[in-house]
Design a protein around this motif. Structure first.
Motif, PDB file in Angstrom:
ATOM      1  N   ILE A   1       0.874  -1.169   0.000  1.00 25.56           N
ATOM      2  CA  ILE A   1       0.000   0.000   0.000  1.00 25.56           C
ATOM      3  C   ILE A   1       0.907   1.213   0.000  1.00 25.56           C
ATOM      4  CG2 ILE A   1      -1.699   1.319   1.294  1.00 25.56           C
ATOM      5  CD1 ILE A   1      -2.819  -1.264   2.327  1.00 25.56           C
ATOM      6  N   GLY A   2       0.894   1.951  -1.099  1.00 26.02           N
ATOM      7  CA  GLY A   2       1.861   3.053  -1.224  1.00 26.02           C
ATOM      8  C   GLY A   2       3.260   2.480  -1.176  1.00 26.02           C
ATOM      9  N   ALA A   3       4.088   2.984  -0.289  1.00 25.59           N
ATOM     10  CA  ALA A   3       5.454   2.483  -0.140  1.00 25.59           C
ATOM     11  C   ALA A   3       5.572   1.435   0.960  1.00 25.59           C
ATOM     12  CB  ALA A   3       6.391   3.649   0.158  1.00 25.59           C
ATOM     13  N   VAL A   4       4.468   1.092   1.614  1.00 25.27           N
ATOM     14  CA  VAL A   4       4.495   0.157   2.743  1.00 25.27           C
ATOM     15  C   VAL A   4       4.270  -1.265   2.248  1.00 25.27           C
ATOM     16  CG1 VAL A   4       3.435  -0.474   4.943  1.00 25.27           C
ATOM     17  CG2 VAL A   4       3.600   1.928   4.288  1.00 25.27           C
ATOM     18  N   ARG A   5       5.217  -2.145   2.571  1.00 22.10           N
ATOM     19  CA  ARG A   5       5.095  -3.564   2.234  1.00 22.10           C
ATOM     20  C   ARG A   5       4.529  -4.308   3.440  1.00 22.10           C
ATOM     21  NH1 ARG A   5      10.937  -2.985   0.498  1.00 22.10           N
ATOM     22  NH2 ARG A   5      11.167  -3.729   2.614  1.00 22.10           N
ATOM     23  N   VAL A   6       3.543  -5.159   3.202  1.00 23.62           N
ATOM     24  CA  VAL A   6       2.879  -5.892   4.271  1.00 23.62           C
ATOM     25  C   VAL A   6       2.993  -7.386   3.993  1.00 23.62           C
ATOM     26  CG1 VAL A   6       0.711  -6.241   5.505  1.00 23.62           C
ATOM     27  CG2 VAL A   6       1.257  -3.974   4.575  1.00 23.62           C
ATOM     28  N   ASN A   7       3.462  -8.131   4.997  1.00 22.51           N
ATOM     29  CA  ASN A   7       3.593  -9.580   4.890  1.00 22.51           C
ATOM     30  C   ASN A   7       2.486 -10.230   5.704  1.00 22.51           C
ATOM     31  OD1 ASN A   7       4.338 -12.233   4.811  1.00 22.51           O
ATOM     32  ND2 ASN A   7       6.451 -11.905   5.449  1.00 22.51           N
ATOM     33  N   LEU A   8       1.546 -10.889   5.014  1.00 27.68           N
ATOM     34  CA  LEU A   8       0.448 -11.582   5.689  1.00 27.68           C
ATOM     35  C   LEU A   8       0.791 -13.022   6.025  1.00 27.68           C
ATOM     36  CD1 LEU A   8      -2.848 -10.587   3.855  1.00 27.68           C
ATOM     37  CD2 LEU A   8      -2.131  -9.964   6.143  1.00 27.68           C
ATOM     38  N   GLY A   9       1.725 -13.606   5.324  1.00 26.15           N
ATOM     39  CA  GLY A   9       2.033 -15.014   5.525  1.00 26.15           C
ATOM     40  C   GLY A   9       1.036 -15.896   4.806  1.00 26.15           C
ATOM     41  N   LYS A  10       1.022 -17.182   5.184  1.00 26.02           N
ATOM     42  CA  LYS A  10       0.142 -18.110   4.463  1.00 26.02           C
ATOM     43  C   LYS A  10      -1.015 -18.630   5.304  1.00 26.02           C
ATOM     44  CE  LYS A  10       3.250 -22.004   5.254  1.00 26.02           C
ATOM     45  NZ  LYS A  10       3.965 -23.096   4.621  1.00 26.02           N
ATOM     46  N   ASP A  11      -0.977 -18.417   6.604  1.00 27.30           N
ATOM     47  CA  ASP A  11      -2.038 -18.901   7.483  1.00 27.30           C
ATOM     48  C   ASP A  11      -2.800 -17.729   8.087  1.00 27.30           C
ATOM     49  OD1 ASP A  11      -1.212 -21.599   7.159  1.00 27.30           O
ATOM     50  OD2 ASP A  11       0.386 -21.257   8.622  1.00 27.30           O
ATOM     51  N   GLN A  12      -4.030 -17.962   8.468  1.00 25.77           N
ATOM     52  CA  GLN A  12      -4.856 -16.974   9.174  1.00 25.77           C
ATOM     53  C   GLN A  12      -4.859 -15.600   8.484  1.00 25.77           C
ATOM     54  OE1 GLN A  12      -2.835 -17.132  12.907  1.00 25.77           O
ATOM     55  NE2 GLN A  12      -4.025 -18.863  13.634  1.00 25.77           N
TER      56      GLN A  12
ATOM     57  N   ILE B   1       5.455  -3.960   7.332  1.00 31.11           N
ATOM     58  CA  ILE B   1       4.736  -4.528   8.463  1.00 31.11           C
ATOM     59  C   ILE B   1       4.682  -6.034   8.272  1.00 31.11           C
ATOM     60  CG2 ILE B   1       2.551  -4.577   9.716  1.00 31.11           C
ATOM     61  CD1 ILE B   1       2.021  -1.766   8.490  1.00 31.11           C
ATOM     62  N   ASP B   2       5.076  -6.759   9.309  1.00 28.51           N
ATOM     63  CA  ASP B   2       5.064  -8.216   9.279  1.00 28.51           C
ATOM     64  C   ASP B   2       3.986  -8.699  10.238  1.00 28.51           C
ATOM     65  OD1 ASP B   2       5.530 -10.928   9.311  1.00 28.51           O
ATOM     66  OD2 ASP B   2       7.695 -10.753   9.541  1.00 28.51           O
ATOM     67  N   LEU B   3       2.966  -9.355   9.712  1.00 28.50           N
ATOM     68  CA  LEU B   3       1.823  -9.796  10.509  1.00 28.50           C
ATOM     69  C   LEU B   3       1.833 -11.296  10.779  1.00 28.50           C
ATOM     70  CD1 LEU B   3      -0.639  -7.578   8.567  1.00 28.50           C
ATOM     71  CD2 LEU B   3      -0.184  -7.368  11.005  1.00 28.50           C
ATOM     72  N   ARG B   4       2.961 -11.934  10.636  1.00 35.68           N
ATOM     73  CA  ARG B   4       3.028 -13.384  10.822  1.00 35.68           C
ATOM     74  C   ARG B   4       3.080 -13.799  12.288  1.00 35.68           C
ATOM     75  NH1 ARG B   4       8.037 -14.810   7.366  1.00 35.68           N
ATOM     76  NH2 ARG B   4       8.661 -12.817   8.274  1.00 35.68           N
ATOM     77  N   TYR B   5       2.991 -12.870  13.191  1.00 38.30           N
ATOM     78  CA  TYR B   5       3.004 -13.169  14.624  1.00 38.30           C
ATOM     79  C   TYR B   5       1.587 -13.503  15.091  1.00 38.30           C
ATOM     80  CZ  TYR B   5       7.566 -11.088  14.195  1.00 38.30           C
ATOM     81  OH  TYR B   5       8.851 -10.826  13.799  1.00 38.30           O
ATOM     82  N   SER B   6       1.473 -14.343  16.107  1.00 37.52           N
ATOM     83  CA  SER B   6       0.152 -14.807  16.522  1.00 37.52           C
ATOM     84  C   SER B   6      -0.699 -13.706  17.162  1.00 37.52           C
ATOM     85  CB  SER B   6       0.280 -15.985  17.483  1.00 37.52           C
ATOM     86  OG  SER B   6       1.008 -15.599  18.634  1.00 37.52           O
TER      87      SER B   6
END
Length: 70
Positions: free
Chosen positions: A16-27, A53-58
């Motif tokens: 989104i814009g210049a922000v990279r977001v990692n959702l991962g493969k689960d949830q 932003i890395d969202l792979r944390y529980s």
């Protein structure tokens, strides 16, 4: 959303814009909801300062800031 990609490992990433977001493969749905909440609650005023932003944390997320921002 500028880009949406699926890696060979099945992990989803978007930009989104210049922000990279990692959702991962689960949830993915839960993580996307966490991103929306985090963005509106904490990151919106600092949008240009966020690099990724890395969202792979529980239960949370890791935010990387631009070098010049903080």
């Amino acid at each position: 959303v500028n880009a949406l990609t699926l890696s060979n490992t099945g992990a989803w990433h978007f930009q989104i814009g210049a922000v990279r977001v990692n959702l991962g493969k689960d949830q993915r749905r839960e993580r996307l909801q966490r991103f929306i909440q985090l963005y509106h609650a904490r990151l919106k005023p600092h949008g240009e300062a966020v690099q990724r932003i890395d969202l792979r944390y529980s239960n949370g997320a890791a935010v990387a800031w631009q070098d010049k921002a903080y």
